[in-house]
Design an enzyme around this catalytic site. Structure first.
Site, PDB file in Angstrom:
ATOM      1  CG  HIS A 349      13.404  20.792  36.283  1.00  0.00           C
ATOM      2  ND1 HIS A 349      14.523  21.544  36.526  1.00  0.00           N
ATOM      3  CD2 HIS A 349      13.859  19.622  35.770  1.00  0.00           C
ATOM      4  CE1 HIS A 349      15.602  20.874  36.188  1.00  0.00           C
ATOM      5  NE2 HIS A 349      15.224  19.714  35.713  1.00  0.00           N
ATOM      6  CG  ASN A 614       8.990   9.955  29.419  1.00  0.00           C
ATOM      7  OD1 ASN A 614       8.071   9.213  29.096  1.00  0.00           O
ATOM      8  ND2 ASN A 614       8.824  10.970  30.218  1.00  0.00           N
ATOM      9  CG  ASP A 615      15.474   9.244  29.892  1.00  0.00           C
ATOM     10  OD1 ASP A 615      15.515  10.116  28.999  1.00  0.00           O
ATOM     11  OD2 ASP A 615      15.774   9.475  31.070  1.00  0.00           O
ATOM     12  CB  CYS A 662       6.630   4.778  36.200  1.00  0.00           C
ATOM     13  SG  CYS A 662       8.411   4.726  35.959  1.00  0.00           S
TER      14      CYS A 662
END
Length: 737
Positions: A349, A614-615, A662
């Site tokens: 974060h 990313n995931d 994104c």
């Protein structure tokens, strides 16, 4: 120590005083130099000409053994010890008994204090204790810099030596400035107790106050204010009730230290031992011990434990063990030049917020809080993950030049601002920015991006101390849409769980949280939470177009259920007479590989899809991106990754469903080039990446690239990655990547 004399005179007087009180024939002080050698700085009893001439390596002799182990050593016959090393210039061959104590500060060895006797005597525990207390006071003198003046030119002592440290890049950029500790250490001013009994009373009161404060935090669940999670506080509470730890502090007070001095002494000794542990679990416990010691020192000082409250100096580089995003946002951005953390990976974060604020940041820098002092010169290279502590002049000059070159390059990118992102062969590519805070929105104008391709709504939840109400969410979304000034904004619904645990959220133990209860799964299982957010979004977008995207969707049914919730909220608005958005587009974030086999169905149901690279790559290769052992093992530019991405854009085009990227791939020029070659015409990225990606696009011939990629994906399925092939294509065609 307080006398107005030179550092050398102080050391000379100290060794005489100690020798007299210990009834020792020899007392010597060795100081650790930057080259990891120990130099004799003062002596009573050895040959005076040996001072500043005798040098011992840390892997040599008894003095070296004490420095490397950071533990006292008492011997009745030193010369029979296997580590004994004879230095003829000292004349110490006539001395037999030996007592050496490390000079420690924050667990770091600064030198060694030694006493010797001709007789074969046994030193008592009280004598060892007395020397340890003395070295605490001496440590402050060595660390102050006065002793540095005694060193030959170019020969720094260890405490002030320049250090080149390696971490992990969190946010791009270069920052030069001075250390500000996020949780500044309490500097113990008074070490020696005037009234031992009074100090014991003060210690007991402080411990009780500490325990009560932790209990209050846990009972209220109010852990957000300091950015701590419940399990951390539970660990701290456990240490606060540890009788062995408290007994050692009480014993240090009884030996003559103040309560603060005793805490500092016990923690410094503990730190020194644990820093030398190879077991990663034990080393991790050092953080917990540091925290409880700092809390106890604050309790003794009557100050609250927490972040830095004072005004930041110019060119501040923030250094912390760990931080929450709310804590970072409390600082004056105009004075902040960088961030260095002991913890925190690229997808944490705090990394997301640092990138949003444009602050160069490096994480996973081991023991940085124990190494630096407030005011130390420091350089943060967020591009390479390097941190330079107390840099030499030539290193500082090199980085200053690097920063100037970067600024010139940014200026070149700014000149491209108003040029459309169109390739040499006329292909237009839409560039958007990723955001998550209102402070991100001015970047839309600065970069001339076409919109916000990903607005991470969870950041509002992460920086809040409690669950934001529907009206609070609505206020933020209204502000975001107003700042966007008509440009499209894609709001991703709450993506929490996994590694994104809200401070006020009940933590559920999961074997594999990345694959667990998170994102849309929480929203569908707790529909009131999702409905509240959707209602806030619909109300905020009155009269405007609204784009909502659902994360972590694994099946078409999940999307349809989420879509139904939006339908119910639209009906609610109509029933109660609220103004509606002019249009509502609903999309899916493709990051779960199961959707690769439901593309036809999902593209028929959704208005748009956006790839969370990313995931998607993490799950596609079953490689945890937070695990350093496997995170770099698989390349998104491998044939498998690129084929998956091509499959998505092909199906989306066939069903007239727009497809964008994104994830991080969209913000790296080489990866963005590959995405355009696969057929993507919309990319969303961090604001700082817009310039470099646009510069690449302006020099690109998409036709030639697509031909190269198609050929490579047909013929080179067995290669690990097409990265080298794409780099060659860029070099051959003068494309800046």
């Amino acid at each position: 120590m307080a006398e107005p004399v030179s550092a050398q005179e102080k050391l000379d007087r100290i060794v005489v005083l100690i020798a007299g009180n210990m009834v020792a024939e020899v007392c010597s002080v060795y100081v650790l130099r930057a080259d990891n050698n120990l130099e004799l700085y003062a002596t009573e009893g050895l040959k005076p000409e040996a001072v500043h001439r005798t040098v011992i390596s840390t892997d040599e002799g008894l003095v070296g053994l004490i420095a490397s182990s950071a533990e006292p050593l008492a011997l009745s016959d030193a010369q029979s010890h296997p580590a004994f090393s004879y230095k003829p210039e000292t004349g110490e061959e006539i001395y037999h008994s030996f007592l050496g104590v490390p000079v420690l500060r924050a667990g770091n060895t600064l030198g060694v204090l030694v006493v010797q006797n001709r007789a074969y005597r046994v030193y008592t525990e009280e004598e060892i204790e007395a020397l340890q207390t003395t070295t605490m006071v001496m440590a402050e003198m060595v660390a102050s810099g006065d002793v540095q003046a005694l060193a030959p030119p170019g020969q720094d002592i260890a405490v002030r030596r320049p250090l080149a440290l390696k971490g992990v890049s969190l946010a791009d950029g270069i920052g030069l400035g001075y250390v500000v500790l996020h949780e500044p250490r309490i500097i113990v001013q008074r070490m020696i107790a005037e009234d031992v009994n009074q100090e014991l009373v003060r210690l007991d009161r402080a411990v009780q106050a500490l325990r009560a404060s932790i209990d209050r935090l846990l009972e209220r669940g109010d852990v957000a204010h300091h950015g701590e999670h419940r399990d951390v506080l539970e660990t701290v509470r456990m240490f606060a009730n540890d009788q062995g730890w408290l007994r050692r502090i009480r014993e240090a007070v009884i030996s003559g230290l103040t309560a603060e001095g005793a805490v500092e002494r016990v923690q410094s000794d503990t730190r020194a031992r644990m820093l030398r542990q190879t077991d990663p679990y034990l080393r991790d416990r050092l953080h917990d011990l540091d925290e409880i010691a700092n809390r106890l020192l604050h309790s003794l000082a009557g100050t609250s434990f927490g972040g830095h409250k004072g005004a930041l100096p110019d060119n501040a580089i923030l250094v912390a063990r760990s931080m929450g995003p709310a804590a970072l946002l409390d600082y004056d951005r105009s004075r902040l030049r960088g961030l260095v953390l002991e913890e925190g990976g690229p997808t944490s974060h705090i990394a997301i917020v640092a990138r949003a604020l444009g602050i160069p940041a490096v994480g996973e820098v081991a023991n940085i809080v124990g190494i630096v002092e407030t005011g130390d010169a420091i350089i943060v290279d967020g591009t390479s993950g390097d941190v330079q502590v107390r840099p030499q002049a030539n290193v500082e000059a090199a980085y200053a030049e690097k920063a100037r070159l970067r600024a010139r390059r940014q200026e070149q990118y700014r000149r491209l601002r108003d040029l459309p992102a169109v390739t040499r062969d006329g292909v237009a590519v839409s560039l958007s920015i990723n955001a998550g805070l209102i402070v991100d929105m001015p970047h839309l104008t600065e970069t001339a991006a076409e919109g916000v391709g990903l607005f991470r709504t969870e950041l509002q939840f992460m920086v809040a101390e409690r669950l934001p109400s529907t009206s609070e969410q609505q206020a933020l979304y209204e502000q975001v849409l107003a700042e966007a000034n008509g440009a499209p904004v894609t709001f991703r619904t709450l993506d929490i769980g996994g590694d994104k645990i809200l401070p006020y959220m009940e933590i559920t133990d999961e074997e594999n949280p990345a694959l667990g209860w998170r994102a849309i799964r929480i929203g569908l299982d707790r529909p009131a939470l999702l409905r509240s957010q959707v209602r806030a979004l619909l109300k905020a977008a009155a009269g405007r177009e609204l784009r909502i995207m659902f994360p972590m969707v694994a099946t078409v049914d999940e999307f349809l259920r989420a879509k139904a919730i939006v339908g119910k909220e639209k009906a609610y608005l109509k029933r109660h007479g609220y103004p509606k958005p002019s249009a509502v587009a609903l999309g899916v974030m493709i990051e779960v590989p199961s959707l690769l086999f439901q593309l036809e169905e999902i593209c028929r149901e959704a208005d748009f899809v956006s790839i969370g690279s990313n995931d998607l790559m993490q799950f596609l290769f079953a490689a945890d991106r937070e695990n350093r052992q496997v995170a770099g093992r698989f390349d998104p530019l491998s044939p498998a990754g690129l084929r998956a991405l091509r499959m998505i854009v092909t199906q989306a085009r066939q069903h007239e469903c727009s497809a964008t990227v994104c994830g991080e791939m969209g913000g790296r020029p080489l990866e963005a080039m590959a995405l355009i070659g696969l057929g993507y015409r919309g990319l969303s990225m961090p604001p700082a990446a817009v310039g470099p990606v646009k510069a690449m696009i302006l020099e690109l011939d998409v036709g030639a690239l697509t031909k190269t990629l198609d050929e490579a994906l047909r013929k080179e399925g067995s290669v690990t990655s097409l990265r080298a092939r794409l780099e060659t294509f860029a070099a051959d065609n003068a494309i800046p990547i």
